[in-house]
Design an enzyme around this catalytic site. Structure first.
Site, short mmCIF file in Angstrom:
data_model
loop_
_atom_site.label_atom_id
_atom_site.label_comp_id
_atom_site.label_asym_id
_atom_site.label_seq_id
_atom_site.Cartn_x
_atom_site.Cartn_y
_atom_site.Cartn_z
N GLU A 193 -12.60 19.21 -51.23
CA GLU A 193 -13.80 19.86 -50.67
C GLU A 193 -13.55 20.32 -49.23
O GLU A 193 -14.06 21.38 -48.83
CB GLU A 193 -15.01 18.92 -50.74
CG GLU A 193 -15.41 18.50 -52.16
CD GLU A 193 -15.62 19.66 -53.13
OE1 GLU A 193 -16.07 20.74 -52.70
OE2 GLU A 193 -15.31 19.50 -54.33
N GLU A 250 -9.83 27.77 -55.88
CA GLU A 250 -9.87 26.40 -56.43
C GLU A 250 -8.45 25.83 -56.55
O GLU A 250 -8.22 24.66 -56.26
CB GLU A 250 -10.54 26.39 -57.82
CG GLU A 250 -12.04 26.61 -57.81
CD GLU A 250 -12.83 25.50 -57.12
OE1 GLU A 250 -12.23 24.54 -56.61
OE2 GLU A 250 -14.07 25.61 -57.08
#
Ligand SMILES: [Zn+2]
Length: 225
Positions: A105, A156
């Site tokens: 994150e 990602e």
């Protein structure tokens, strides 16, 4: 008269609230802890302004809580409610996977602060089904993705690569709660180091941001933002 009484009652109530803030305040967001900043600095050094980052309980249409995934669309980390309540400090958490998750994150925070539109990238991958079976996250440094530059991976995959490098080089196998993942990361640690070599020298370099909008997973290059 009634009005005066009720007004006084309300003012007294206000006093009570101010003197006893814990009785009404629900913490729904927090800053990073010193330990979390130290952990993130291992990878991102001073490329992130850590004072701007918050960890937020749910929010954003409750998507994080419903999906059980974190979201980091605008430079702060939205956690599912139960994870927010459970994990007060990722650096103190016993689970290696939570530390890896935190670094993943924080990679989105890094992308956001350097100028990547992480919210739109996430929507783009989402509407094309990239999250449905986690195929947006997969990468293969040994075969399919061999020789690719870091900026050629989607946003990602970039977060996965950074968090997997962190696992391989900075987390011990002892007590690891996901040894299969850890061993895989250790096995590919030289490939991870190689794809990250420019990032490891200078994580502030904006040229490292993902230039891949997910095209390798779809039949045509998706819309760019
Ligand atoms: Zn992510």
């Amino acid at each position: 008269m009634n009005t005066v009484v009720s007004l006084r009652a309300r003012l007294q109530g206000k006093d009570f609230v101010e003197k006893n803030p814990t009785t009404v305040t629900v913490n729904t967001r927090r800053k990073l802890t010193g330990g979390e900043i130290a952990l993130a600095k291992i990878m991102f050094k001073d490329a992130i302004d850590y004072s701007k980052v918050e960890v937020i309980r749910g929010g954003l249409l409750s998507i994080p809580t419903r999906s059980k995934n974190a979201m980091t669309p605008f430079g702060s980390i939205h956690l599912p409610n139960e994870d927010y309540d459970k994990v007060k400090d990722f650096s103190q958490d016993q689970k290696a996977t939570n530390k890896i998750w935190f670094i993943h994150e924080m990679a989105h925070v890094w992308q956001y602060q350097l100028g990547l539109n992480t919210a739109m990238r996430g929507i783009e991958i989402g509407i094309r089904g990239g999250y449905s079976d986690a195929k947006a996250y997969d990468y293969d440094l040994v075969c399919d993705d061999q020789g690719k530059k870091f900026q050629q991976f989607n946003f990602e995959q970039q977060a996965e690569i950074i968090s997997h490098y962190f696992d391989a080089y900075h987390l011990p196998i002892q007590g690891h709660n996901y040894p299969v993942l850890h061993n895989k990361n250790v096995m590919q640690k030289f490939s991870l180091k190689n794809v990250l070599k420019e990032f490891l020298v200078n994580p502030s370099d904006k040229a490292l941001l993902s230039q891949n909008y997910g095209g390798i997973y779809y039949n045509h290059e998706p819309k760019k933002y």
